[in-house]
Motif scaffolding. Sequence first.
Motif, mmCIF file in Angstrom:
data_model
loop_
_atom_site.group_PDB
_atom_site.id
_atom_site.type_symbol
_atom_site.label_atom_id
_atom_site.label_comp_id
_atom_site.label_asym_id
_atom_site.label_seq_id
_atom_site.Cartn_x
_atom_site.Cartn_y
_atom_site.Cartn_z
ATOM 1 N N ASP A 31 6.633 55.857 -14.522
ATOM 2 C CA ASP A 31 7.043 54.737 -15.374
ATOM 3 C C ASP A 31 7.862 53.749 -14.547
ATOM 4 O OD1 ASP A 31 5.853 55.859 -17.580
ATOM 5 O OD2 ASP A 31 7.727 56.408 -18.579
ATOM 6 N N SER A 32 7.833 52.493 -14.940
ATOM 7 C CA SER A 32 8.548 51.439 -14.220
ATOM 8 C C SER A 32 9.441 50.649 -15.159
ATOM 9 C CB SER A 32 7.553 50.460 -13.576
ATOM 10 O OG SER A 32 6.754 51.090 -12.625
ATOM 11 N N ILE A 60 10.427 63.543 -9.426
ATOM 12 C CA ILE A 60 11.537 64.216 -10.104
ATOM 13 C C ILE A 60 11.508 65.661 -9.626
ATOM 14 C CG2 ILE A 60 12.559 64.890 -12.302
ATOM 15 C CD1 ILE A 60 10.910 62.586 -13.596
ATOM 16 N N LYS A 61 12.609 66.115 -9.017
ATOM 17 C CA LYS A 61 12.666 67.483 -8.498
ATOM 18 C C LYS A 61 14.086 67.992 -8.647
ATOM 19 C CE LYS A 61 11.316 70.227 -4.520
ATOM 20 N NZ LYS A 61 10.755 70.162 -3.156
ATOM 21 N N GLY A 62 14.240 69.042 -9.422
ATOM 22 C CA GLY A 62 15.583 69.551 -9.664
ATOM 23 C C GLY A 62 16.406 68.492 -10.363
ATOM 24 N N GLY A 63 17.590 68.240 -9.848
ATOM 25 C CA GLY A 63 18.468 67.242 -10.445
ATOM 26 C C GLY A 63 18.364 65.878 -9.797
ATOM 27 N N LYS A 64 17.301 65.641 -9.016
ATOM 28 C CA LYS A 64 17.177 64.371 -8.299
ATOM 29 C C LYS A 64 15.938 63.607 -8.740
ATOM 30 C CE LYS A 64 19.667 65.840 -4.239
ATOM 31 N NZ LYS A 64 19.696 65.824 -2.791
ATOM 32 N N VAL A 65 16.082 62.301 -8.743
ATOM 33 C CA VAL A 65 14.979 61.404 -9.097
ATOM 34 C C VAL A 65 14.720 60.505 -7.900
ATOM 35 C CG1 VAL A 65 14.267 59.534 -10.627
ATOM 36 C CG2 VAL A 65 15.630 61.420 -11.531
ATOM 37 N N ARG A 66 13.458 60.369 -7.531
ATOM 38 C CA ARG A 66 13.076 59.440 -6.458
ATOM 39 C C ARG A 66 12.557 58.173 -7.111
ATOM 40 N NH1 ARG A 66 11.339 61.427 -1.059
ATOM 41 N NH2 ARG A 66 9.998 59.611 -1.236
ATOM 42 N N ILE A 67 13.036 57.046 -6.630
ATOM 43 C CA ILE A 67 12.581 55.768 -7.172
ATOM 44 C C ILE A 67 12.046 54.894 -6.042
ATOM 45 C CG2 ILE A 67 14.106 55.795 -9.176
ATOM 46 C CD1 ILE A 67 15.945 53.874 -7.689
ATOM 47 N N ALA A 68 11.100 54.053 -6.384
ATOM 48 C CA ALA A 68 10.581 53.047 -5.468
ATOM 49 C C ALA A 68 10.981 51.692 -6.012
ATOM 50 C CB ALA A 68 9.059 53.150 -5.363
ATOM 51 N N ILE A 69 11.415 50.819 -5.119
ATOM 52 C CA ILE A 69 11.855 49.488 -5.522
ATOM 53 C C ILE A 69 11.011 48.462 -4.788
ATOM 54 C CG2 ILE A 69 13.779 47.866 -5.598
ATOM 55 C CD1 ILE A 69 15.597 50.443 -5.457
ATOM 56 N N GLU A 70 10.326 47.638 -5.548
ATOM 57 C CA GLU A 70 9.548 46.533 -4.990
ATOM 58 C C GLU A 70 10.293 45.249 -5.310
ATOM 59 O OE1 GLU A 70 5.219 46.702 -5.868
ATOM 60 O OE2 GLU A 70 5.792 48.547 -6.947
ATOM 61 N N ALA A 71 10.686 44.534 -4.249
ATOM 62 C CA ALA A 71 11.430 43.293 -4.433
ATOM 63 C C ALA A 71 11.054 42.330 -3.311
ATOM 64 C CB ALA A 71 12.936 43.570 -4.400
ATOM 65 N N PRO A 72 11.226 41.040 -3.548
ATOM 66 C CA PRO A 72 10.963 40.067 -2.483
ATOM 67 C C PRO A 72 11.870 40.352 -1.274
ATOM 68 C CG PRO A 72 11.288 38.963 -4.592
ATOM 69 C CD PRO A 72 11.650 40.402 -4.789
#
Length: 64
Positions: free
Chosen positions: A10-11, A25-37
């Motif tokens: 989801d975004s 999502i693994k254990g208590g951590k979330v990985r996010i990707a950020i797309e920005a100029p």
Amino acid sequence: MLVLTRKLNDSILINDNIRVTVVGIKGGKVRIAIEAPSEVPVDREEVYLRRQEFLDIDLAVLQG
């Protein structure tokens, strides 16, 4: 502060040009990707604060 619940893949959109996506999502951590100029700086908070410290030190040295 806005608090959102998102699932894997989801975004959220910020303005028309920044997308933040949950990529893991693994254990208590979330990985996010950020797309920005390229002109929009994106840093982890601790990196941002460290850079601010160096800028403050440089400014103090310049002001003598």
